[in-house]
Enzyme design. Structure first.
Site, PDB file in Angstrom:
ATOM      1  N   GLY A  30      31.388  92.220 -24.661  1.00 19.17           N
ATOM      2  CA  GLY A  30      30.626  93.449 -24.459  1.00 19.17           C
ATOM      3  C   GLY A  30      29.173  93.230 -24.842  1.00 19.17           C
ATOM      4  O   GLY A  30      28.750  92.112 -25.134  1.00 19.17           O
ATOM      5  N   LEU A  32      26.581  93.444 -22.803  1.00 16.34           N
ATOM      6  CA  LEU A  32      26.123  92.516 -21.775  1.00 16.34           C
ATOM      7  C   LEU A  32      24.593  92.508 -21.669  1.00 16.34           C
ATOM      8  O   LEU A  32      23.934  93.532 -21.867  1.00 16.34           O
ATOM      9  CB  LEU A  32      26.730  92.881 -20.422  1.00 16.34           C
ATOM     10  CG  LEU A  32      28.081  92.218 -20.097  1.00 16.34           C
ATOM     11  CD1 LEU A  32      29.139  92.576 -21.121  1.00 16.34           C
ATOM     12  CD2 LEU A  32      28.557  92.624 -18.702  1.00 16.34           C
ATOM     13  N   HIS A  33      24.048  91.336 -21.341  1.00 17.11           N
ATOM     14  CA  HIS A  33      22.606  91.152 -21.212  1.00 17.11           C
ATOM     15  C   HIS A  33      22.327  90.260 -20.007  1.00 17.11           C
ATOM     16  O   HIS A  33      23.235  89.936 -19.228  1.00 17.11           O
ATOM     17  CB  HIS A  33      22.026  90.569 -22.505  1.00 17.11           C
ATOM     18  CG  HIS A  33      22.758  89.363 -23.009  1.00 17.11           C
ATOM     19  ND1 HIS A  33      22.777  88.158 -22.331  1.00 17.11           N
ATOM     20  CD2 HIS A  33      23.526  89.176 -24.128  1.00 17.11           C
ATOM     21  CE1 HIS A  33      23.511  87.284 -23.004  1.00 17.11           C
ATOM     22  NE2 HIS A  33      23.980  87.861 -24.096  1.00 17.11           N
ATOM     23  N   HIS A  36      24.526  87.200 -19.441  1.00 14.76           N
ATOM     24  CA  HIS A  36      25.790  87.516 -18.786  1.00 14.76           C
ATOM     25  C   HIS A  36      25.575  87.769 -17.294  1.00 14.76           C
ATOM     26  O   HIS A  36      26.401  87.375 -16.456  1.00 14.76           O
ATOM     27  CB  HIS A  36      26.427  88.766 -19.409  1.00 14.76           C
ATOM     28  CG  HIS A  36      26.869  88.601 -20.817  1.00 14.76           C
ATOM     29  ND1 HIS A  36      26.272  89.251 -21.868  1.00 14.76           N
ATOM     30  CD2 HIS A  36      27.868  87.844 -21.359  1.00 14.76           C
ATOM     31  CE1 HIS A  36      26.880  88.924 -22.994  1.00 14.76           C
ATOM     32  NE2 HIS A  36      27.846  88.068 -22.714  1.00 14.76           N
ATOM     33  N   LYS A 143      24.317  78.480 -23.581  1.00 11.02           N
ATOM     34  CA  LYS A 143      23.812  79.014 -24.850  1.00 11.02           C
ATOM     35  C   LYS A 143      24.885  78.895 -25.923  1.00 11.02           C
ATOM     36  O   LYS A 143      24.596  78.534 -27.064  1.00 11.02           O
ATOM     37  CB  LYS A 143      23.386  80.475 -24.704  1.00 11.02           C
ATOM     38  CG  LYS A 143      22.809  81.056 -25.991  1.00 11.02           C
ATOM     39  CD  LYS A 143      22.661  82.551 -25.929  1.00 11.02           C
ATOM     40  CE  LYS A 143      23.977  83.261 -26.077  1.00 11.02           C
ATOM     41  NZ  LYS A 143      24.567  83.094 -27.449  1.00 11.02           N
ATOM     42  N   SER A 180      23.117  88.705 -27.452  1.00 10.91           N
ATOM     43  CA  SER A 180      23.328  90.083 -27.897  1.00 10.91           C
ATOM     44  C   SER A 180      22.801  90.293 -29.311  1.00 10.91           C
ATOM     45  O   SER A 180      22.417  91.404 -29.680  1.00 10.91           O
ATOM     46  CB  SER A 180      24.820  90.437 -27.825  1.00 10.91           C
ATOM     47  OG  SER A 180      25.584  89.561 -28.633  1.00 10.91           O
TER      48      SER A 180
END
Length: 293
Positions: A30, A32-33, A36, A143, A180
């Protein structure tokens, strides 16, 4: 499309499999950025169906800790990025009473970022979702290089019929990788954190020019990192196959560093699997910094 719960998700997956369509998956906690979003974009581009799972995997969170995310926002970003379906779940479904199975890979999960990274638990969560969704391909960002490599190893060792695809790190133009965790940091802190990537990348350049002593390379990188608001936790150069510290650099390897602020350790790394990456740098994706708040 948002599917709430494992049963609804499984019915959709079975129907997709019945029609012979390929499935690409992206498994998330969850929050999300844009990192993602790149995973989802590639999953949608390379497959007939792209599925995003959203569940804050409680076993990889600190005991008693919580994970801040907004499911509606995550669904919106996933669908805008090309997802066909978003499947969400809950602790009750994912960890019913008596759950006790974990994916163990010896000491590897402790070597990269330390026990506080809960890497074994992260790999376990990813493998469970892969077993559930049975994708043709599943996408992992560089990452989180430790998870990506160990998931790929676990898929091979467990004979799972799934291709693990690595996706380049998405970075702000100052070098900071999208995460995140960055929600906790302001613009001045992001600018300061950029020196970590600069130092790691300079080490790669030194290795490309012939430097090989890890002790000297780490000392050189550490001397370049000037923090005021962060505390440098470590800089390391490790083998990419087992995450053990190297004395002399050899391919493939990972240059990794960690820095702490606000009680959080943020990581950055450069994965160097081959000579081309060593000479030219990682194929990172660069985006504009957020506007000053």
């Amino acid at each position: 499309m948002h599917l709430t719960g494992l049963s609804a998700g499984k019915a959709f997956i079975r129907e997709v499999a019945r029609t012979g369509q390929t499935i690409g998956t992206v498994h998330t906690l969850g929050a999300l950025h844009l990192g993602h979003a790149e995973l989802i974009r590639r999953a949608a581009l390379e497959n007939d169906v792209a599925i995003v799972t959203v569940y804050p995997n409680k076993i990889q969170l600190r005991p008693g800790g919580s994970y801040d995310f907004n499911l509606d926002d995550d669904i919106g970003l996933a669908l805008r990025s090309g997802a066909t379906a978003v499947i969400s779940s809950s602790d009750t479904e994912m960890f019913p009473a008596g759950y006790r199975t974990f994916v163990s890979q010896g000491e590897c999960d402790l070597r990269l970022g330390g026990p506080e990274t809960y890497l074994k638990e992260a790999v376990t969560g990813a493998i469970r979702w892969i077993c559930y969704s049975r994708p043709t391909r599943s996408y992992f960002g560089l990452k989180d290089i430790g998870q990506a490599i160990l998931v790929k190893r676990a898929v091979a060792d467990l004979l799972l019929d799934c291709e693990i695809r690595f996706v380049p790190t998405v970075r702000y133009k100052n070098g900071v990788p999208i995460s995140s965790r960055l929600r906790r940091f302001n613009r001045s802190e992001l600018d300061e954190l950029s020196c970590l990537f600069t130092a790691l990348n300079r080490s790669r350049e030194e290795i490309a020019r012939g430097a090989s002593s890890v002790k000297d390379l780490v000392a050189s990188a550490t001397s370049r990192i000037k923090f005021r608001q962060f505390r440098l936790e470590f800089v390391r150069i490790v083998g990419a196959d087992n995450f053990e510290d190297l004395e002399q650099v050899k391919l493939p390897f990972i240059i990794i560093g960690g820095a702490m602020a606000h009680g959080l350790t943020v990581f950055d790394s450069i994965y160097v699997p081959d000579q081309d990456t060593l000479l030219n740098g990682a194929p990172d994706i660069w985006i504009d910094l957020p506007q000053q708040s």
